[in-house]
Design an enzyme around this catalytic site. Structure first.
Site, short mmCIF file in Angstrom:
data_model
loop_
_atom_site.label_atom_id
_atom_site.label_comp_id
_atom_site.label_asym_id
_atom_site.label_seq_id
_atom_site.Cartn_x
_atom_site.Cartn_y
_atom_site.Cartn_z
N ASP A 34 -10.08 12.55 -3.22
CA ASP A 34 -9.95 12.97 -1.81
C ASP A 34 -10.78 12.05 -0.91
OD1 ASP A 34 -9.30 14.53 0.37
OD2 ASP A 34 -10.49 16.27 -0.23
N SER A 117 -7.17 18.64 -10.18
CA SER A 117 -8.08 19.68 -10.71
C SER A 117 -8.93 19.27 -11.91
CB SER A 117 -7.33 20.99 -11.07
OG SER A 117 -7.06 21.74 -9.92
N1 AR6 Z 1 -7.57 7.17 -7.97
C1 AR6 Z 1 -7.03 7.95 -8.94
N2 AR6 Z 1 -7.69 8.98 -9.52
C2 AR6 Z 1 -8.94 9.22 -9.10
C3 AR6 Z 1 -9.59 8.46 -8.09
C4 AR6 Z 1 -8.82 7.40 -7.52
N3 AR6 Z 1 -9.34 6.62 -6.55
N4 AR6 Z 1 -10.85 8.96 -7.91
C5 AR6 Z 1 -10.99 9.98 -8.78
N5 AR6 Z 1 -9.86 10.14 -9.50
P1 AR6 Z 1 -11.30 15.11 -8.32
P2 AR6 Z 1 -10.35 17.91 -8.35
C6 AR6 Z 1 -9.54 11.13 -10.55
O1 AR6 Z 1 -12.70 15.55 -8.62
O2 AR6 Z 1 -10.88 18.14 -9.70
C7 AR6 Z 1 -12.88 16.88 -3.95
O3 AR6 Z 1 -14.19 16.92 -3.43
C8 AR6 Z 1 -10.68 11.81 -11.27
O4 AR6 Z 1 -11.20 10.97 -12.29
O5 AR6 Z 1 -11.08 14.05 -7.31
O6 AR6 Z 1 -8.95 18.37 -8.03
C9 AR6 Z 1 -11.89 17.69 -3.13
O7 AR6 Z 1 -12.21 17.67 -1.76
C10 AR6 Z 1 -9.95 13.03 -11.86
O8 AR6 Z 1 -9.23 12.64 -13.03
O9 AR6 Z 1 -10.38 16.37 -7.84
C11 AR6 Z 1 -12.02 19.05 -3.72
O10 AR6 Z 1 -13.09 19.77 -3.16
C12 AR6 Z 1 -8.91 13.38 -10.77
O11 AR6 Z 1 -8.84 12.22 -9.93
C13 AR6 Z 1 -12.31 18.79 -5.18
O12 AR6 Z 1 -12.89 17.50 -5.23
C14 AR6 Z 1 -9.25 14.59 -9.93
O13 AR6 Z 1 -10.66 14.66 -9.71
C15 AR6 Z 1 -11.03 18.75 -5.99
O14 AR6 Z 1 -11.36 18.61 -7.35
#
Ligand code: AR6
Length: 173
Positions: A34, A117
């Site tokens: 995000d 997630s």
């Molecule tokens: N490109 C692709 N995947 C990514 C990237 C990227 N640039 N950066 C991280 N990931 P998360 P959630 C992966 O924590 O669990 C936020 O603060 C990461 O390794 O981003 O759905 C939001 O505002 C993991 O595999 O999202 C919410 O509050 C995946 O993306 C909360 O986090 C999701 O990790 C959502 O948590």
């Protein structure tokens, strides 16, 4: 049906019609993917998100992509994992279904998903990969509206789990 790809990398760099964001219900940004999407898109994205007034868990909202190579961002709100007995599976599947429907309504023929997630929200990665692949397959069966679906993984373990969920893992060869 669309072609499915698994890749490792940063979703903000992908030239697809729509990228999916793993957002929270405020839609006002955060960490992880995000944060990366908001940084790459620029402040106009946050301004459009503000006007949306949030989004319930398990659903999605769409905006333009601004500074991103992607034309659209679909902001999907995944569930926080609390053990699996609070409807987490169905809520996660809802994210993928809603995101695809919105993207197709806006004419997208290619879409990239992160592993929603499975970061801060703590959803087990293998279970989430299976739900992602099954839900996208089910949703796109008998549809020719989408050409390309990319599962964009940030780490090697997630990439392996998606390959396995698609039946392309080493053991399956
Ligand atoms: N490109 C692709 N995947 C990514 C990237 C990227 N640039 N950066 C991280 N990931 P998360 P959630 C992966 O924590 O669990 C936020 O603060 C990461 O390794 O981003 O759905 C939001 O505002 C993991 O595999 O999202 C919410 O509050 C995946 O993306 C909360 O986090 C999701 O990790 C959502 O948590």
């Amino acid at each position: 049906m669309a072609g499915f790809e698994v890749m490792r990398g940063d979703i903000t760099t992908l030239r697809v019609d729509a990228i999916v964001n793993a957002a929270n219900s405020s839609l006002l940004g955060g960490g992880g993917v995000d944060g990366a999407i908001h940084r790459a898109a620029g402040p106009e994205l946050l301004a459009e998100c503000r006007a949306l007034g949030g989004c319930p868990t398990g659903e999605a909202r769409i905006t333009r992509g601004y500074g991103l190579p992607a034309s659209h961002v679909v902001h999907a709100v995944g569930p926080v994992w609390t053990g699996g007995d609070k409807g987490e599976d169905a809520l996660l599947a809802g994210c993928y279904r809603h995101a695809l429907a919105l993207a197709m309504e806006h004419g997208a023929r290619s879409i990239a998903f992160p592993a929603i997630s499975t970061g801060v929200y703590g959803f087990p990665k293998d279970r989430a990969a299976r739900i992602a692949v099954e839900t996208v397959r089910e949703t796109l069966t008998e549809s020719d509206a989408m050409d390309r679906v990319v599962f964009c993984c940030f780490d090697a373990e997630t990439e392996r789990l998606y390959e396995a969920a698609l039946g392309r893992g080493r053991a399956a060869r």
